[in-house]
Design an enzyme around this catalytic site. Structure first.
Site, mmCIF file in Angstrom:
data_model
loop_
_atom_site.group_PDB
_atom_site.id
_atom_site.type_symbol
_atom_site.label_atom_id
_atom_site.label_comp_id
_atom_site.label_asym_id
_atom_site.label_seq_id
_atom_site.Cartn_x
_atom_site.Cartn_y
_atom_site.Cartn_z
ATOM 1 N N LYS A 115 0.811 -1.357 0.090
ATOM 2 C CA LYS A 115 -0.182 -0.044 0.153
ATOM 3 C C LYS A 115 1.041 1.249 0.139
ATOM 4 C CE LYS A 115 -1.849 3.131 1.980
ATOM 5 N NZ LYS A 115 -1.778 4.635 1.623
ATOM 6 N N GLU A 121 9.384 1.417 11.142
ATOM 7 C CA GLU A 121 10.455 2.277 11.030
ATOM 8 C C GLU A 121 9.742 3.719 10.931
ATOM 9 O OE1 GLU A 121 13.298 1.665 10.550
ATOM 10 O OE2 GLU A 121 13.677 -0.340 9.472
ATOM 11 N N CYS A 135 13.503 10.566 7.353
ATOM 12 C CA CYS A 135 13.166 10.179 8.673
ATOM 13 C C CYS A 135 14.705 10.221 9.327
ATOM 14 C CB CYS A 135 12.756 8.787 8.786
ATOM 15 S SG CYS A 135 13.655 7.518 7.649
ATOM 16 N N GLU A 179 10.210 16.208 15.276
ATOM 17 C CA GLU A 179 10.233 15.956 13.754
ATOM 18 C C GLU A 179 9.840 16.998 12.979
ATOM 19 O OE1 GLU A 179 8.984 12.271 12.044
ATOM 20 O OE2 GLU A 179 11.034 11.980 11.164
HETATM 21 P P1 NAP Z 1 2.027 8.394 7.809
HETATM 22 O O1 NAP Z 1 1.162 9.408 7.864
HETATM 23 O O2 NAP Z 1 2.646 7.714 9.093
HETATM 24 O O3 NAP Z 1 1.925 7.442 6.487
HETATM 25 C C1 NAP Z 1 2.735 6.218 6.340
HETATM 26 C C2 NAP Z 1 1.914 5.509 5.453
HETATM 27 O O4 NAP Z 1 0.934 4.979 6.218
HETATM 28 C C3 NAP Z 1 0.976 5.789 4.142
HETATM 29 O O5 NAP Z 1 1.243 4.919 3.181
HETATM 30 C C4 NAP Z 1 -0.345 6.289 4.818
HETATM 31 O O6 NAP Z 1 -1.021 6.201 3.741
HETATM 32 C C5 NAP Z 1 -0.436 4.987 5.730
HETATM 33 N N1 NAP Z 1 -1.388 5.405 6.757
HETATM 34 C C6 NAP Z 1 -1.878 6.523 7.237
HETATM 35 N N2 NAP Z 1 -2.921 6.122 7.998
HETATM 36 C C7 NAP Z 1 -3.137 4.786 8.065
HETATM 37 C C8 NAP Z 1 -3.813 3.978 9.053
HETATM 38 N N3 NAP Z 1 -4.966 4.543 9.976
HETATM 39 N N4 NAP Z 1 -3.844 2.654 8.990
HETATM 40 C C9 NAP Z 1 -2.908 2.215 8.186
HETATM 41 N N5 NAP Z 1 -2.050 2.948 7.302
HETATM 42 C C10 NAP Z 1 -1.937 4.176 7.439
HETATM 43 O O7 NAP Z 1 3.705 9.145 7.461
HETATM 44 P P2 NAP Z 1 3.978 10.174 6.217
HETATM 45 O O8 NAP Z 1 3.401 11.221 6.468
HETATM 46 O O9 NAP Z 1 3.593 9.528 4.887
HETATM 47 O O10 NAP Z 1 5.675 10.072 6.185
HETATM 48 C C11 NAP Z 1 6.130 11.066 7.156
HETATM 49 C C12 NAP Z 1 6.696 10.142 8.392
HETATM 50 O O11 NAP Z 1 7.225 8.923 8.161
HETATM 51 C C13 NAP Z 1 7.712 11.044 9.314
HETATM 52 O O12 NAP Z 1 7.431 11.094 10.494
HETATM 53 C C14 NAP Z 1 8.856 10.115 9.051
HETATM 54 O O13 NAP Z 1 9.964 10.212 10.152
HETATM 55 C C15 NAP Z 1 8.281 8.720 8.874
HETATM 56 N N6 NAP Z 1 9.397 7.976 7.970
HETATM 57 C C16 NAP Z 1 10.065 7.070 8.781
HETATM 58 C C17 NAP Z 1 11.115 6.467 7.822
HETATM 59 C C18 NAP Z 1 11.853 5.381 8.291
HETATM 60 O O14 NAP Z 1 12.382 4.371 7.686
HETATM 61 N N7 NAP Z 1 12.108 5.446 9.935
HETATM 62 C C19 NAP Z 1 11.250 6.719 6.455
HETATM 63 C C20 NAP Z 1 10.258 7.659 5.875
HETATM 64 C C21 NAP Z 1 9.516 8.363 6.743
HETATM 65 P P3 NAP Z 1 -1.600 7.595 3.073
HETATM 66 O O15 NAP Z 1 -0.509 8.486 2.713
HETATM 67 O O16 NAP Z 1 -2.370 7.263 1.956
HETATM 68 O O17 NAP Z 1 -2.357 8.293 4.246
#
Ligand code: NAP
Ligand code: MG
Length: 483
Positions: free
Chosen positions: A177, A252, A286, A385
């Site tokens: 997804k 992650e 991240c 962050e």
């Molecule tokens: P996010 O809102 O947590 O979304 C990540 C993924 O989860 C997306 O595919 C999102 O889909 C999905 N998602 C959202 N709500 C969900 C739910 N209730 N149930 C299941 N899946 C759900 O994060 P983001 O805004 O895309 O990315 C930024 C964050 O990711 C930052 O905090 C960053 O640090 C972290 N990150 C961490 C790493 C690492 O390797 N540690 C790498 C990259 C990013 P939708 O986009 O369709 O809502």
């Protein structure tokens, strides 16, 4: 031959089809703010079909393949990614606003994951265990089964590559997804995998909303392992959902990673990392090295060097291939500007800002790279962050104080240490709470070979490198009594 696909379709069991009821979502080009195309809005039923297709594939040809055969297919996917690097680069730049060079690097990194895991697939071995007389005991590494992969928008190709690559190498099947704002290269990747001979249903891709398709995938009882990369908030929901089904997860999550600069550091060598490790990808990393913790003796000098570099940075449309592209969305731009304003309102000083180029589309999501100086370690800009091109600098006097500041957030993902003192390097490597420590370098996002993951609220489990293969498999112990 160019590989093409219909952006509105999802891939389930080898069939490209519309999402249930032909539902779609708009995909926006963040460089212009204009509509790029539509994507499928996968539903709970679509996810259910995808999980069933992945189980069917597991029970078929894929489940009977040798590790060497799986490895060959992965290697072939890697080759085909490289053949299609131009198109993947173009799609990623349009979709997520990455400057072309950075998008190309991500495509090449995705190929590297396929090469690495293709080569590693048949090198995962069990043990024999000395036991009682008359017994032979050994361990087997087996796939979990159907694995769910939920990835964010900041490094769509790298993150899909690392989790799908590791899962396939161990013989799992996958339902992916992608983030709703970054789907195109995931769909193209699936087309490439088909062309490379990955059997039907081994990789299924369902685009859609996080709280619909994502939630359905993480709570589906037919999923046996979930790999999630994203925010802490959503990570908690994923862990809860997985807990209901008692399935393992790899989380992650985010970070607030420090780069610690000691008085004796080689500052010229450090400078490109000090800035690049945070500002690359518009700070949407991240593992961004977003906190500069600088020893007092070189504090002003480092601030000056970093300021000069940041002031010279140019921000503009992805296709102009400047230092920094737009952020992923207007929402993200507003969040980051909110942090900059909060810093100013609390009296923090901006040491330097980059430039947004003239003529940038008005609706593009542009933010100036910004360095704040003298930021107290407990200030929200030094604790939270930001996920944008905002860096904070804080001085320190002693090694002990540097450790205290570095470890003084909820996170623990990556840390960079800049010193020529070997003893200090070793002490810092032990004292710092982070999943990766870089001494005199900093690998934000890079390093296919290097196990990667967090401590504390940065998550748990390890992706990348050989280590990830243990996470994507389950250990079975076989005890044979033969007398
Ligand atoms: P996010 O809102 O947590 O979304 C990540 C993924 O989860 C997306 O595919 C999102 O889909 C999905 N998602 C959202 N709500 C969900 C739910 N209730 N149930 C299941 N899946 C759900 O994060 P983001 O805004 O895309 O990315 C930024 C964050 O990711 C930052 O905090 C960053 O640090 C972290 N990150 C961490 C790493 C690492 O390797 N540690 C790498 C990259 C990013 P939708 O986009 O369709 O809502
Ligand atoms: Mg987009």
């Amino acid at each position: 031959m160019t590989i093409s696909f219909n952006t509105e379709q999802i891939l389930i069991g080898g069939q490209w089809r519309n999402a249930e009821n032909n539902q779609t979502l708009d995909l926006i080009n963040p460089s212009t703010g204009e509509l790029l195309c539509k994507i499928g809005r996968g539903s709970e039923n679509d996810i259910d079909d995808a999980v069933k297709a992945a189980q069917t594939a597991l029970d078929g040809e894929w489940g009977r393949m040798t590790a060497t055969q799986r490895g060959r297919i992965l290697t072939k996917i890697g080759e085909k990614i490289l053949e299609n690097v131009d198109e993947l680069t173009r799609l990623e730049s349009l979709d997520v606003g990455k400057p072309t060079t950075q998008a190309r690097n991500d495509a090449i990194a995705m190929a590297r994951y396929m090469e690495f895991y293709g080569g590693a697939a048949d090198k995962v071995m069990g043990h024999t265990i000395p036991y009682m007389d008359g017994y032979t005991v050994y361990t087997l590494r087996e796939p979990h089964g159907v694995t769910g992969h939920i990835v964010p928008w900041n490094y769509p190709m790298q993150i899909a590559g690392r989790c799908i690559g590791g899962a396939l190498a161990m013989g799992n099947t996958c339902v992916l997804k992608p983030a709703e704002e970054a789907c195109l290269t995931a769909l193209m990747f699936a087309r490439i995998a088909e062309e490379a001979g990955l059997p039907k249903g081994v990789l299924n891709v369902v685009t859609g909303l996080g709280n619909e398709a994502g939630a359905a995938l993480s709570s589906h009882p037919g999923v046996h392992h979930i790999s999630f990369t994203g925010s802490v908030g959503v990570g908690k929901l994923i862990e809860k959902a997985a807990g209901e089904n008692i399935v393992p997860v790899t989380l992650e999550l985010g970070g607030k990673s420090p780069q610690i600069v000691f008085d004796d550091a080689d500052l010229d060598a450090a400078l490109p990392f000090l800035v690049g490790a945070c500002i690359q990808n518009g700070g949407q990393t991240c593992s961004a090295g977003s906190r500069l913790i600088i020893q007092r003796g070189v504090y002003e000098k480092v601030i000056k060097m970093v300021s000069e570099k940041i002031s010279a940075m140019k921000v503009g449309p992805a296709t102009d291939d400047l230092d920094v592209g737009p952020l992923i969305s207007k929402k993200q731009r507003d969040v980051v500007e909110g942090y900059i304003n909060a810093g100013l309102e609390s009296g923090l000083k901006i040491a330097a800002q980059g430039q947004i180029m003239e003529g940038c589309p008005e609706n593009g999501c542009y933010v100036k790279p910004t360095l704040f100086r003298d930021v107290p370690p407990d200030h929200k800009l030094a604790q939270e962050e930001i996920f944008g091109p905002v860096q904070v600098a804080t001085p320190f006097d002693s090694e002990e104080e540097a450790v205290k500041i570095a470890n003084g957030t909820d996170y623990g993902l990556v840390t960079g240490v800049w010193t020529r003192d070997g003893g200090c390097q070793m002490r810092m490597a032990k004292a710092i709470k982070a999943g990766q420590i870089f001494i005199n370098n900093y690998g934000a996002g890079g390093g296919v070979e290097l196990p990667f993951g967090g401590m504390r609220k940065s998550g748990f489990g390890r992706e990348k490198g050989f280590e990830a293969l243990y996470g994507f498999s389950v250990l079975k112990t076989v005890a044979v009594r033969h007398g």
